[in-house]
Design a protein around this motif. Structure first.
Motif, PDB file in Angstrom:
ATOM      1  N   GLN A   1      78.518 108.342 159.617  1.00  0.00           N
ATOM      2  CA  GLN A   1      78.641 109.741 160.013  1.00  0.00           C
ATOM      3  C   GLN A   1      79.962 109.956 160.745  1.00  0.00           C
ATOM      4  OE1 GLN A   1      75.148 110.839 162.257  1.00  0.00           O
ATOM      5  NE2 GLN A   1      73.813 109.712 160.876  1.00  0.00           N
ATOM      6  N   ASP A   2      80.282 111.183 160.935  1.00  0.00           N
ATOM      7  CA  ASP A   2      81.516 111.540 161.636  1.00  0.00           C
ATOM      8  C   ASP A   2      81.229 111.633 163.133  1.00  0.00           C
ATOM      9  OD1 ASP A   2      84.128 112.294 162.089  1.00  0.00           O
ATOM     10  OD2 ASP A   2      83.755 114.420 161.690  1.00  0.00           O
ATOM     11  N   VAL A   3      81.067 110.453 163.779  1.00  0.00           N
ATOM     12  CA  VAL A   3      80.801 110.421 165.214  1.00  0.00           C
ATOM     13  C   VAL A   3      82.025 109.873 165.941  1.00  0.00           C
ATOM     14  CG1 VAL A   3      78.296 110.214 164.955  1.00  0.00           C
ATOM     15  CG2 VAL A   3      79.690 108.151 165.131  1.00  0.00           C
ATOM     16  N   ASP A   4      82.128 110.205 167.209  1.00  0.00           N
ATOM     17  CA  ASP A   4      83.293 109.779 167.975  1.00  0.00           C
ATOM     18  C   ASP A   4      83.192 108.304 168.383  1.00  0.00           C
ATOM     19  OD1 ASP A   4      81.916 109.565 170.599  1.00  0.00           O
ATOM     20  OD2 ASP A   4      81.729 111.728 170.394  1.00  0.00           O
ATOM     21  N   SER A   5      84.297 107.776 168.847  1.00  0.00           N
ATOM     22  CA  SER A   5      84.366 106.358 169.199  1.00  0.00           C
ATOM     23  C   SER A   5      83.471 106.030 170.390  1.00  0.00           C
ATOM     24  CB  SER A   5      85.810 105.943 169.483  1.00  0.00           C
ATOM     25  OG  SER A   5      86.342 106.693 170.558  1.00  0.00           O
ATOM     26  N   ASP A   6      83.263 106.972 171.288  1.00  0.00           N
ATOM     27  CA  ASP A   6      82.361 106.727 172.420  1.00  0.00           C
ATOM     28  C   ASP A   6      80.931 106.497 171.943  1.00  0.00           C
ATOM     29  OD1 ASP A   6      84.411 106.951 174.257  1.00  0.00           O
ATOM     30  OD2 ASP A   6      83.908 109.010 174.844  1.00  0.00           O
ATOM     31  N   THR A   7      80.507 107.282 170.974  1.00  0.00           N
ATOM     32  CA  THR A   7      79.159 107.127 170.425  1.00  0.00           C
ATOM     33  C   THR A   7      79.019 105.779 169.724  1.00  0.00           C
ATOM     34  OG1 THR A   7      78.915 109.510 170.160  1.00  0.00           O
ATOM     35  CG2 THR A   7      77.450 108.124 168.849  1.00  0.00           C
ATOM     36  N   LEU A   8      80.030 105.397 168.958  1.00  0.00           N
ATOM     37  CA  LEU A   8      79.978 104.100 168.282  1.00  0.00           C
ATOM     38  C   LEU A   8      79.969 102.952 169.293  1.00  0.00           C
ATOM     39  CD1 LEU A   8      82.375 104.686 165.261  1.00  0.00           C
ATOM     40  CD2 LEU A   8      79.869 104.651 165.274  1.00  0.00           C
ATOM     41  N   PHE A   9      80.779 103.081 170.349  1.00  0.00           N
ATOM     42  CA  PHE A   9      80.782 102.061 171.400  1.00  0.00           C
ATOM     43  C   PHE A   9      79.400 101.953 172.041  1.00  0.00           C
ATOM     44  CE2 PHE A   9      80.877 101.563 176.032  1.00  0.00           C
ATOM     45  CZ  PHE A   9      81.187 100.212 176.106  1.00  0.00           C
ATOM     46  N   ALA A  10      78.839 103.091 172.441  1.00  0.00           N
ATOM     47  CA  ALA A  10      77.543 103.095 173.118  1.00  0.00           C
ATOM     48  C   ALA A  10      76.444 102.539 172.219  1.00  0.00           C
ATOM     49  CB  ALA A  10      77.188 104.512 173.576  1.00  0.00           C
ATOM     50  N   SER A  11      76.477 102.894 170.951  1.00  0.00           N
ATOM     51  CA  SER A  11      75.431 102.409 170.040  1.00  0.00           C
ATOM     52  C   SER A  11      75.530 100.903 169.842  1.00  0.00           C
ATOM     53  CB  SER A  11      75.493 103.135 168.699  1.00  0.00           C
ATOM     54  OG  SER A  11      76.650 102.793 167.969  1.00  0.00           O
ATOM     55  N   GLY A  12      76.748 100.390 169.726  1.00  0.00           N
ATOM     56  CA  GLY A  12      76.923  98.950 169.571  1.00  0.00           C
ATOM     57  C   GLY A  12      76.517  98.190 170.820  1.00  0.00           C
ATOM     58  N   TYR A  13      76.900  98.704 171.970  1.00  0.00           N
ATOM     59  CA  TYR A  13      76.548  98.065 173.240  1.00  0.00           C
ATOM     60  C   TYR A  13      75.036  98.072 173.420  1.00  0.00           C
ATOM     61  CZ  TYR A  13      76.667  96.965 178.216  1.00  0.00           C
ATOM     62  OH  TYR A  13      76.472  96.379 179.441  1.00  0.00           O
ATOM     63  N   LEU A  14      74.424  99.209 173.170  1.00  0.00           N
ATOM     64  CA  LEU A  14      72.989  99.355 173.343  1.00  0.00           C
ATOM     65  C   LEU A  14      72.199  98.485 172.372  1.00  0.00           C
ATOM     66  CD1 LEU A  14      70.823 100.895 174.901  1.00  0.00           C
ATOM     67  CD2 LEU A  14      71.022 102.719 173.219  1.00  0.00           C
ATOM     68  N   ARG A  15      72.730  98.285 171.196  1.00  0.00           N
ATOM     69  CA  ARG A  15      72.025  97.485 170.182  1.00  0.00           C
ATOM     70  C   ARG A  15      71.720  96.077 170.682  1.00  0.00           C
ATOM     71  NH1 ARG A  15      71.788  98.033 164.230  1.00  0.00           N
ATOM     72  NH2 ARG A  15      70.818  96.138 163.519  1.00  0.00           N
ATOM     73  N   GLY A  16      72.636  95.514 171.460  1.00  0.00           N
ATOM     74  CA  GLY A  16      72.397  94.188 172.022  1.00  0.00           C
ATOM     75  C   GLY A  16      71.177  94.170 172.934  1.00  0.00           C
ATOM     76  N   PHE A  17      71.020  95.202 173.731  1.00  0.00           N
ATOM     77  CA  PHE A  17      69.869  95.283 174.632  1.00  0.00           C
ATOM     78  C   PHE A  17      68.580  95.533 173.859  1.00  0.00           C
ATOM     79  CE2 PHE A  17      73.488  96.134 177.311  1.00  0.00           C
ATOM     80  CZ  PHE A  17      73.215  95.337 178.414  1.00  0.00           C
TER      81      PHE A  17
END
Length: 91
Positions: free
Chosen positions: A21-37
């Motif tokens: 999707q056309d999401v911003d880099s902050d959203t991609l960062f947060a989703s990747g970081y959160l995925r680990g948890f």
């Protein structure tokens, strides 16, 4: 429009779909970081078909609080806001 997230698998699928999707880099960062948890919590909860429960959500939230010092204050706010918005879609 986000469909209700009922299982850990649904949550992973939602996070994976963000990359298409056309999401911003902050959203991609947060989703990747959160995925680990989420992965860590999922390991303790069972498998990917495990239903999202209040206990699982609380576990992820607690892990994020404990790891807050890992992030800059700005990144911490980004991750926390993403997690809070995501919780609104968990059935």
């Amino acid at each position: 429009m986000v469909k209700n997230i009922e299982t850990i698998s649904d949550l992973y699928q939602y996070l994976d779909n963000l990359f298409d999707q056309d999401v911003d880099s902050d959203t991609l960062f947060a989703s990747g970081y959160l995925r680990g948890f989420i992965s860590l919590a999922a390991t303790h909860a069972g498998d990917e078909q495990q239903l999202m429960s209040e206990t699982l959500i609380d576990n992820i939230s607690e892990q994020l609080v404990q790891a807050k010092a890992e992030l800059s204050p700005q990144d911490s706010v980004i991750v926390q806001n993403f997690w809070l918005s995501l919780q609104a879609h968990i059935a």
